[in-house]
Scaffold this motif. Structure first.
Motif, PDB file in Angstrom:
ATOM      1  N   ARG A  57      20.762  15.733 -10.721  1.00  0.00           N
ATOM      2  CA  ARG A  57      19.350  15.526 -10.432  1.00  0.00           C
ATOM      3  C   ARG A  57      18.577  16.848 -10.489  1.00  0.00           C
ATOM      4  N   PHE A 129      14.246   9.582 -10.265  1.00  0.00           N
ATOM      5  CA  PHE A 129      13.731   9.933  -8.945  1.00  0.00           C
ATOM      6  C   PHE A 129      12.782   8.847  -8.402  1.00  0.00           C
ATOM      7  N   ARG A 131      12.657   6.548  -6.144  1.00  0.00           N
ATOM      8  CA  ARG A 131      12.399   6.330  -4.719  1.00  0.00           C
ATOM      9  C   ARG A 131      12.145   7.624  -3.953  1.00  0.00           C
ATOM     10  N   ARG A 132      12.057   8.701  -4.672  1.00  0.00           N
ATOM     11  CA  ARG A 132      11.820  10.002  -4.024  1.00  0.00           C
ATOM     12  C   ARG A 132      10.385  10.427  -4.315  1.00  0.00           C
ATOM     13  N   ASP A 134       8.152  12.103  -2.708  1.00  0.00           N
ATOM     14  CA  ASP A 134       7.748  13.486  -2.454  1.00  0.00           C
ATOM     15  C   ASP A 134       8.078  14.383  -3.643  1.00  0.00           C
ATOM     16  N   LEU A 135       9.221  14.114  -4.291  1.00  0.00           N
ATOM     17  CA  LEU A 135       9.602  14.902  -5.466  1.00  0.00           C
ATOM     18  C   LEU A 135       8.719  14.571  -6.663  1.00  0.00           C
ATOM     19  N   LYS A 258      14.655  19.313   2.752  1.00  0.00           N
ATOM     20  CA  LYS A 258      14.682  17.885   2.414  1.00  0.00           C
ATOM     21  C   LYS A 258      14.549  17.696   0.911  1.00  0.00           C
ATOM     22  N   LEU A 259      13.630  18.440   0.294  1.00  0.00           N
ATOM     23  CA  LEU A 259      13.395  18.313  -1.146  1.00  0.00           C
ATOM     24  C   LEU A 259      14.620  18.739  -1.957  1.00  0.00           C
ATOM     25  N   GLN A 262      17.206  16.122  -2.036  1.00  0.00           N
ATOM     26  CA  GLN A 262      16.831  14.977  -2.867  1.00  0.00           C
ATOM     27  C   GLN A 262      16.922  15.290  -4.361  1.00  0.00           C
TER      28      GLN A 262
END
Length: 290
Positions: A57, A129, A131-132, A134-135, A258-259, A262
């Motif tokens: 990722r 990505f 469901r992420r 924020d990313l 957190k980022l 992910q």
């Protein structure tokens, strides 16, 4: 497999040969159903997900990010020296050297090619990505940062950013919100640079730290309430509660650790740190001005 074996054994015990075939058939149906549910859950691949999945990722984020940056940089038909300088500075901030820097330069160059597919690249990124959120938003913010590197957002650049936003599944309303927030962030950083240059001339290199945090907090000298609110995505009518809610939400969205967990490349962690510092600076100013 085990369903067939156990079904055959129990069938033979209760019905001899006829029972064996009935048990074998029922066991087969059980195995088929179990396998279907197991595959739907991810099969054996889920058992081995870990660092390799995160690395994949991070690699996709890294390459997609620089490729789209290169494409946006060439939106006017040619890449300006300002955009090249901005991309180089971005790589410096990330501490990219050796093979990592070459990979970033290669992706940036690929984005400039005539046959580069923006839609396909961003679509593949979104699928990975999905469901992420924020990313996805940070990815858009990075592209806005590239477009704003010369301090001006050209019409072609804005069109491409809107296209990127659309392929990411970000609404027009939220795109306008993110864009306005970055404009305030860009203005604030310019002000920081001017202030720091002035300080350096007067009393040499200086820096400030927020007491007890250990994190660098950029000076906010001269920041207005309107500017601080805009950096938090708010207008002048915002209440104290609105400020707290916006601050907490933005800090959660840009939390570096957190980022990275992910899929944000560790090289880009500093970007999230700087954004968090700007948000913190605006919030601290508004608390003192209240």
């Amino acid at each position: 497999m085990w369903g067939k074996i156990l079904g055959a054994c129990f069938g033979f015990m209760f019905g001899r040969i006829v029972g064996l075939f009935i048990g074998l058939y029922l066991g087969h149906m059980f195995d088929k159903s179990l396998k279907k549910n197991f595959d739907k859950a991810g099969g054996f691949s889920n058992l081995f997900k870990g660092d390799d999945d995160i690395n994949q990722r991070q690699a996709l984020f890294f390459s997609s990010c620089f490729a789209v940056m290169g494409h946006i940089a060439k939106s006017n038909g040619r890449v300006s020296e300002t955009h090249i300088r901005a991309a180089s500075l971005f790589m410096d901030e990330m501490g990219l050297k050796g093979d990592d820097r070459k990979e970033a330069q290669g992706a940036f160059k690929a984005g400039k090619e005539a046959d580069f597919s923006l839609k396909e690249t961003v679509y593949d990124f979104k699928e990975r990505f999905a469901r992420r959120h924020d990313l996805l938003q940070l990815f858009l913010e990075i592209q806005i940062q590239m477009a704003f590197s010369d301090g001006v957002l050209a019409a072609q650049e804005k069109e491409l950013l809107q296209e990127v936003s659309k392929h990411l599944g970000i609404s027009k309303t939220h795109f306008a919100f993110v864009l306005k927030r970055y404009q305030a962030e860009f203005s604030f950083r310019q002000q920081q640079q001017r202030y720091q240059q002035q300080q350096n001339r007067q009393q040499g290199q200086s820096s400030s730290y927020r007491e007890g945090s250990g994190h660098h907090v950029p000076p906010n000298n001269g920041m207005s309430r309107t500017q601080a609110l805009a950096l938090l995505g708010l207008n002048n009518e915002a209440s104290e509660r609105d400020v707290k809610v916006a601050y907490r939400k933005l800090m959660a969205q840009h939390h570096p650790d957190k980022l990275v967990s992910q899929g944000l490349p560790k090289h880009m962690m500093e970007l999230a740190v700087k954004k968090s510092q700007d948000i913190q600076s605006a919030y601290e100013y508004l608390k003192k001005a209240a």
